[in-house]
Design a protein around this motif. Structure first.
Motif, PDB file in Angstrom:
ATOM      1  N   ALA A   1     -15.131  24.476  -2.287  1.00 48.71           N
ATOM      2  CA  ALA A   1     -14.408  25.462  -3.088  1.00 48.71           C
ATOM      3  C   ALA A   1     -12.917  25.482  -2.758  1.00 48.71           C
ATOM      4  O   ALA A   1     -12.201  26.379  -3.210  1.00 48.71           O
ATOM      5  CB  ALA A   1     -15.005  26.855  -2.869  1.00 48.71           C
TER       6      ALA A   1
ATOM      7  N   ARG B   1     -13.113  30.247 -14.212  1.00 44.36           N
ATOM      8  CA  ARG B   1     -12.267  31.139 -13.418  1.00 44.36           C
ATOM      9  C   ARG B   1     -12.144  32.519 -14.061  1.00 44.36           C
ATOM     10  O   ARG B   1     -12.176  33.544 -13.383  1.00 44.36           O
ATOM     11  CB  ARG B   1     -10.865  30.533 -13.238  1.00 44.36           C
ATOM     12  CG  ARG B   1     -10.776  29.479 -12.153  1.00 44.36           C
ATOM     13  CD  ARG B   1      -9.332  29.122 -11.864  1.00 44.36           C
ATOM     14  NE  ARG B   1      -8.660  28.504 -12.994  1.00 44.36           N
ATOM     15  CZ  ARG B   1      -8.727  27.216 -13.314  1.00 44.36           C
ATOM     16  NH1 ARG B   1      -9.474  26.406 -12.568  1.00 44.36           N
ATOM     17  NH2 ARG B   1      -8.071  26.729 -14.344  1.00 44.36           N
TER      18      ARG B   1
ATOM     19  N   THR C   1     -14.395  29.269  -8.430  1.00 45.51           N
ATOM     20  CA  THR C   1     -13.798  28.193  -7.615  1.00 45.51           C
ATOM     21  C   THR C   1     -14.493  26.848  -7.799  1.00 45.51           C
ATOM     22  O   THR C   1     -14.142  25.888  -7.120  1.00 45.51           O
ATOM     23  CB  THR C   1     -13.833  28.569  -6.127  1.00 45.51           C
ATOM     24  OG1 THR C   1     -15.202  28.764  -5.714  1.00 45.51           O
ATOM     25  CG2 THR C   1     -13.037  29.832  -5.859  1.00 45.51           C
TER      26      THR C   1
ATOM     27  N   ALA D   1     -12.032  24.084  -8.504  1.00 40.86           N
ATOM     28  CA  ALA D   1     -10.754  24.091  -7.790  1.00 40.86           C
ATOM     29  C   ALA D   1     -10.446  22.753  -7.125  1.00 40.86           C
ATOM     30  O   ALA D   1      -9.366  22.173  -7.321  1.00 40.86           O
ATOM     31  CB  ALA D   1     -10.746  25.209  -6.744  1.00 40.86           C
TER      32      ALA D   1
END
Length: 598
Positions: free
Chosen positions: A470, A569, A579, A582
């Protein structure tokens, strides 16, 4: 409640497993919580005895706990370590996640397939590919679970085919020296790791001889208000990734009505993270002491330590520590003869990354599926069993001991203004000496890598993953990033759970990204559409890119990836979906190898 049961009946062995489990559980428990809270321990008892949870066993458990069988099946089927269909009594879980994949994990999976057959099959022994087992510093890792009376569990790392065969046969496999996991073992100046390797983790007397329970005595002398004030003065923030001020959380709960509960989140499941495991295995009494102080300071008379199901050694050592503390008056109704009450119960998870999210963890403790709740209300207002709840992770809690002994302001003198104290970092991947390292906040990424002997593998780094699956990727020219919450944020990355995982230039990062996407796809609880659908579409997209079969152009695929990430998100109910893209998006945005392919 009208409970509808099937006609299936349990075997005598299954009935005994349920009944013995309930007999061994603490009397009373949480006020008004009901018997459903014991569903997870009972399911563990059935799984451990029979190797799977049969309809008959589930019927018997539901009668004893007064839980609808349909709901109990939904809970059992939610967790990866529970089997709701006939299954081999011996299961071997082999990690193929990013920490092990390029350090022998794939070769070990191939060896298992050659010796035991395809994954998930086998009448007596079956093997399964597994997400991260939290043994990244000793990759490749495996976990053996053998049903029986008693059941057997063993975490093996580094694991070989011969080790696994020996463990299946019931032989003891010798594990590496502790210095492999904690290269700083025995060094002066450590705070959180100072007892690791110096005391017997099974011995309460050893712990006391090394200064154990002095902080608890000091806390009782200070009184709860003063303890909370010292925590506020320390400026400590949570070490699990959210970085919420610990003192603010404690102070907020103190003003709420009783009863209140304390939870230690020990469900450490972020790929690449193993710092909490090291503490729990090698200094378990420190966590019990820290939780007792936290309970005293916040007025929580009951605590729950929710530990990851894949940590058998840590579970055994914490169970021993809790039992010894009850015997010697460090837990219970009259701690140290001062009229302080704190009861502590150990609960095991069962293989669900989502239960690291605080509200999903509370649902799990209550005997429900580990699905996150909407916030507000926040746990400090309405948490476990609907009551005000303090929840901190292992590393955060053990920091309470030096805060109480030194004082909050002295503690805050280490680190930086906004990131105080020392931090435990998890180094794995292509580094010379992987392991847990303790260093003051403010150390740079390059300095931390030098502490670990510098890059490993080919010695030529192409990327470094910070914060775990994450987190985000950074390039090797960013080694001057200060490892603080504010420093990583300013650099456009995150400290997260303090994972530092370098990859050398022999690794195809496309496969790393796809494995991260697969992890989030599998670990999504499925409660909300953006995450349930988005993680699947993200993994499919990365599969197309990793096999050079994009739909349209690569630019179109990357645009779709960004749209998926934005939706997750903005609309996911919890941090998993928020996340999930990400690290993947950071790789495409920052790493030269992906820039060249455009």
């Amino acid at each position: 409640m009208d409970l509808h049961f099937t006609t299936d009946e349990p075997t005598e062995d299954e009935k005994n497993a349920v009944d013995e489990c309930l007999f061994a559980l603490p009397a009373g428990g949480a006020t008004g919580a009901g018997r459903r809270q014991y569903l997870l321990p009972v399911l563990h008892a059935i799984q451990g005895r029979a190797g799977w949870i049969s309809p008959g066993a589930l019927n018997h458990a539901c009668r004893r706990l007064e839980v609808p069988p349909a709901e109990a099946f939904g809970v059992a089927d939610f967790y990866a370590l529970f089997q709701t269909r006939p299954h081999a009594p011996v299961a071997v879980h082999v990690c193929d996640d990013i920490g092990c994949r390029f350090h022998g994990g794939e070769a070990l999976c191939a060896e298992m397939e050659a010796s035991l057959g395809p994954a998930g099959e086998g009448a007596r022994v079956s093997w399964h590919r597994s997400p991260c087992l939290g043994l990244c510093e000793r990759a490749p890792a495996a976990l053996l679970i053998a049903a029986g009376h008693p059941s057997r569990e063993a975490a093996l790392a580094p694991a070989t085919g011969a080790d696994i065969a020996a463990a299946i046969a019931g032989e003891t496999v010798i594990q590496p020296d502790l210095a492999v996991s904690v290269p700083q073992v025995g060094q002066p100046g450590l705070k959180l790791l100072r007892r690791v390797g110096k005391v017997d983790p099974l011995s309460l007397d050893d712990y006391r001889a090394a200064g154990g329970f002095l902080a608890l005595r000091r806390a009782i002398e200070m009184g709860p208000e003063r303890v909370v004030r010292e925590v506020i003065d320390s400026k400590i923030v949570g070490r699990g990734g959210a970085a919420f001020p610990m003192g603010q959380k404690w102070q907020g709960v103190r003003s709420t009505p009783q009863p209140r509960y304390l939870i230690c989140n020990a469900d450490e499941s972020e790929p690449g993270t193993f710092k909490d495991r090291v503490i729990m295995e090698n200094d378990p009494y420190s966590l019990v002491e820290a939780m007792t102080i936290a309970g005293y300071a916040t007025g929580c008379e009951r605590g729950y330590l929710y530990i990851r199901g894949e940590y058998p050694l840590a579970t055994a050592r914490l169970d021993n520590a809790i039992r010894r503390c009850y015997e010697r008056g460090f837990l219970g109704a009259d701690i140290l003869g001062d009229g302080v009450r704190f009861d502590l119960e150990l609960r095991r998870g069962a293989g669900a990354y989502i239960c690291g999210e605080e509200t999903a963890l509370m649902n799990s403790l209550e005997g429900r599926r580990g699905e996150p709740r909407n916030k507000p209300p926040f746990p400090t207002q309405a948490g476990l069993f609907g009551r005000p709840t303090v929840i901190n992770n292992v590393e955060t809690l053990v920091n309470v001991l030096p805060i109480v002994i030194e004082g909050g302001k002295a503690y805050a003198a280490t680190g930086t203004e906004r990131s105080t104290g020392t931090k435990l970092f998890c180094l794995s991947g292509h580094v010379q000496r992987p392991g847990v390292y303790e260093a003051p906040f403010g150390i740079t990424l390059g300095e931390l890598l030098e502490m670990a002997g510098g890059p490993g593998g080919s010695g030529r780094l192409q990327a470094i993953l910070l914060g775990g699956a994450a987190g985000s990727f950074v390039t090797p020219d960013k080694l001057d990033i200060p490892l603080t919450f504010e420093g990583t944020r300013a650099a456009g990355t995150t400290l997260g759970s303090a994972v530092v995982m370098p990859f050398d230039d022999t690794v195809d990062l496309r496969h790393v990204l796809r494995r991260i996407a697969q992890f989030f796809r599998d670990e999504s609880c499925g409660q909300c559409v953006p995450c349930r659908v988005g993680t699947v579409r993200q993994e499919e997209l990365l599969h197309r890119l990793s096999t050079d079969r994009p739909l349209g152009s690569q630019e179109q695929e990357l645009a779709m990836l960004q749209e998926l990430g934005q939706v997750m998100r903005d609309a996911s109910i919890c941090g998993l979906g928020q996340t999930a893209s990400a690290a993947i998006e950071s790789a495409f945005a920052r790493l030269p190898i992906f820039q060249e392919k455009r």
